[in-house]
Design an enzyme around this catalytic site. Sequence first.
Site, short mmCIF file in Angstrom:
data_model
loop_
_atom_site.label_atom_id
_atom_site.label_comp_id
_atom_site.label_asym_id
_atom_site.label_seq_id
_atom_site.Cartn_x
_atom_site.Cartn_y
_atom_site.Cartn_z
N ASN A 168 0.80 -1.24 0.00
CA ASN A 168 0.00 0.00 0.00
C ASN A 168 0.83 1.28 0.00
O ASN A 168 0.46 2.27 0.64
CB ASN A 168 -0.96 0.03 1.21
N LYS B 151 0.24 -11.92 -2.72
CA LYS B 151 1.17 -11.09 -3.50
C LYS B 151 2.54 -11.04 -2.83
O LYS B 151 3.57 -11.17 -3.50
CB LYS B 151 0.62 -9.66 -3.63
N HIS C 27 -1.00 -3.24 -10.93
CA HIS C 27 -0.90 -3.10 -12.39
C HIS C 27 -1.26 -4.41 -13.09
O HIS C 27 -2.02 -4.41 -14.06
CB HIS C 27 0.52 -2.68 -12.78
#
Length: 366
Positions: free
Chosen positions: A177, A265, A285
Site C-alpha cells: 500500500n 502477493k 498493475h
Amino acid sequence: MILVTGLNTYLTLRLAEPLHRGLGQAGIHVISRVLGLVLLALAVPFVLNGLAAAGIVGGALASYDDAAGVARRSLRRRGAAGVGKRGLRHSSRRRRTRHPRRARETPRESLRGGRPRARGADLKTGISNSSCRHSSSEMRAVVAGICRRLGKVYGPVEPPEQWPVLDELIATVLSQNTSDANSSAGYEELRRRFRDWDEVRRASPERIAGAIRQAGLANRKAPRIKAILQRVFEDRGELSLEFLRGLPARRAEEYLARFPGVGPKTVACVLLFACRKPVLPVDTHVHRLAQRIGLIGKRTSAERAHEELARLVPPKRVLEFHLQLIRHGRTVCGARKPQCPDCPLLDLCREGRRRLVAGELADSPS
Ligand code: SF4
C-alpha cells in the site's frame, strides 16, 4: 394430357344437349372458354419441354429452374433458422455439433462477466474479434503475444537483484500500500537504525514504527515485522529463510502464507524475486491489465487472479510477464486514463476494443 382431352370430349358430347337446354347459348359459351383455358394451361409445359429438348428455349427454362431452386433454398434456410419448435431444436443441435468448443466457452465467459460480442464489431473497427472468447490455449497465446509486443516496446526485462529471502520478505511487507520510493526509503532507514534483524526482533513496535514511518502504515507494519522475525527465530533457531530456496514452490508458499500480514502477493514476490521460483505476483498493475485485457473477469479479485493467471502464464514467462505489465501499467495503461490509441495491445484487449467500438477513444489523450 390424353386422358384429360378424352374426358373433355366425352363430357362435351354427353352433356352438350342437357347443358344447352339448361344454360342456354351464353352458358355453353362460358363453359367452352373455361375448358379451353384449362387445356391450354396443361399444354404449355409440354410444348416448352419439347422446345427445350430441341435446344430452342433451354436458357428460359434454366432460369425458371434457378428461380425455383432459390425459392426452395430460401424455404430451407427459414426452416433451419428456427421457424417453429422443430426448426429451433434442429438448428441448435447442428450448431453444437459443429462448434463444440464455442458452445462450452460461452458459459465461462458469462461467469466472468464478459459481454457478448457486439454483432459486427469487427466490421466496424476492422479489428479481429477472435480474442473475445479466449479458450485457455488462446489465452496462453495472448500471454505470449503480450510478452513479445511489450518486449519490443520496452526492451527485454532485467531480472532484479536477488536478495536474502528474509530481507526480501521484510522489504515486501514494507512495500504494501505504498509507492516504491516510499517503501525503499522506509527499508533503508530500518537497516540504518538497526544493526541486524535480531535487534529489530527485540525492539519495541514503537521504535520499529519510528524507523519505517516513511513507508506508510507504520503502526500496522511495525508489529507485523516484529512478529515475522520472532516466528522465524522460533521456527528455525536463526533469522534466515534461505531454506525456502530448496523447497518446492507450493510448500514454500504454504510456509510463508502462515506469517501475519503476508498475503498471496507478498508470498509471490518473495518466491519470484528472492528464490526465482515461477510464482506470479499480482500487484495493482498486473491485476488491472489482466482484467482489461480479458485474461481474468472484470470482477475477479486479486487473490483469485493469482490462481487463474498461474494457469495461463508458463513458468519461463512469469518474471517477464510480471515486469512488462508493470511497465505498461505505469506508462500507457494507467488506472484512470488508459491511452488505448497508443497501445500495442489494443487488438488483444477486451476493454480497448470496447472503448474503440463505443467511440470513447477520441477523448483519450495520446
Ligand atoms: S488497449 Fe487500452 S485498456 Fe487495453 S491494455 Fe492497452 S491501454 Fe490498457
